[in-house]
Design an enzyme around this catalytic site. Structure first.
Site, PDB file in Angstrom:
ATOM      1  N   ALA A   9      -0.413   1.453   0.937  1.00 46.15           N
ATOM      2  CA  ALA A   9      -0.879   2.269  -0.182  1.00 46.15           C
ATOM      3  C   ALA A   9       0.174   2.167  -1.270  1.00 46.15           C
ATOM      4  CB  ALA A   9      -1.079   3.724   0.241  1.00 46.15           C
ATOM      5  N   SER A  10      -0.246   2.335  -2.523  1.00 51.89           N
ATOM      6  CA  SER A  10       0.657   2.069  -3.632  1.00 51.89           C
ATOM      7  C   SER A  10       1.729   3.122  -3.808  1.00 51.89           C
ATOM      8  CB  SER A  10      -0.149   1.932  -4.935  1.00 51.89           C
ATOM      9  OG  SER A  10      -1.031   0.836  -4.848  1.00 51.89           O
ATOM     10  N   THR A  11       1.394   4.404  -3.609  1.00 48.01           N
ATOM     11  CA  THR A  11       2.355   5.478  -3.852  1.00 48.01           C
ATOM     12  C   THR A  11       2.476   6.361  -2.627  1.00 48.01           C
ATOM     13  OG1 THR A  11       0.774   7.109  -4.698  1.00 48.01           O
ATOM     14  CG2 THR A  11       1.610   5.486  -6.267  1.00 48.01           C
TER      15      THR A  11
END
Length: 211
Positions: A9-11
């Site tokens: 996941a990006s963040t």
């Protein structure tokens, strides 16, 4: 067949393990099971990712690298993607993505049919590059829209930026000072490894300035 599942996941606000159940069910539907999971919160636009690096270091020829979608593996620019692809190929990994049906055949044994195996490899190689290019284009468009939104908010005096979570950063500093590794700090904080590295860099710069 050794299947290594990569979840990203990006963040740190997003749940990187969200797709674990889906990947587990997919592998079961293919008559296999996942042997190892690699989960992290990191941008797909960055080539150096801790868990992806660990997966590549662990990988053996013939292993499957399983992802939910190609954009979980890469949103890299072309040259960085070429380098990652070259490393994946050198490791003898077979990339399988749930959202890429042409890759699913790689979960099956085609060693007895060389022609079919070579044709599938060629098709999957082309599709993998194409999906990686689409993922990068989507990333660039999102970034462009984000920058446009920020610019508009600034003009209207509404932009305040994203506040740093100082309490979490202080927790990270305390754990680093206690001697925990970056990965252990990320687990205990909890935070992404990229955030831990950022705080670690700030601490080093601060120490250098006061030395």
């Amino acid at each position: 067949m050794f299947i290594r599942a990569y979840l990203r996941a990006s963040t740190e606000d997003q749940d990187a393990s969200r797709a674990r159940e889906q990947l587990t069910a997919f592998a079961k539907g293919q008559g296999s099971s996942i042997a190892s999971y690699y989960t992290e919160n990191a941008s797909g636009a960055k080539a150096e990712r801790l868990e992806l690096r660990r997966l590549l270091n662990d990988a053996q020829p013939g292993d499957v690298l399983l992802v939910e979608a190609i954009d979980r593996l890469s949103r890299l620019p072309r040259d960085d993607w070429k380098r990652l692809r070259a490393e994946i190929d050198a490791k003898g990994l077979r990339v399988v993505a749930v959202d890429l049906p042409t890759s699913h055949q790689s979960m099956k044994d085609t060693s007895g049919d060389e022609f079919t195996a070579r044709m599938l490899d060629a098709i999957n190689s082309m599709m993998l590059d194409m999906m990686a290019a689409i993922a990068r284009k989507d990333y660039e468009q999102r970034r462009e829209r984000q920058q446009q939104g920020i610019a508009k908010a600034k003009q209207e005096g509404k932009y305040k930026g994203r506040p740093a979570d100082e309490e979490k950063r202080q927790r990270i500093r305390e754990l680093l000072e206690a001697g925990f590794s970056v990965r252990k700090v990320a687990k205990l904080a909890p935070a992404s490894t990229s955030t831990v590295y950022a705080v670690q860099t700030e601490m080093k710069e601060s120490h250098s300035a006061t030395a």
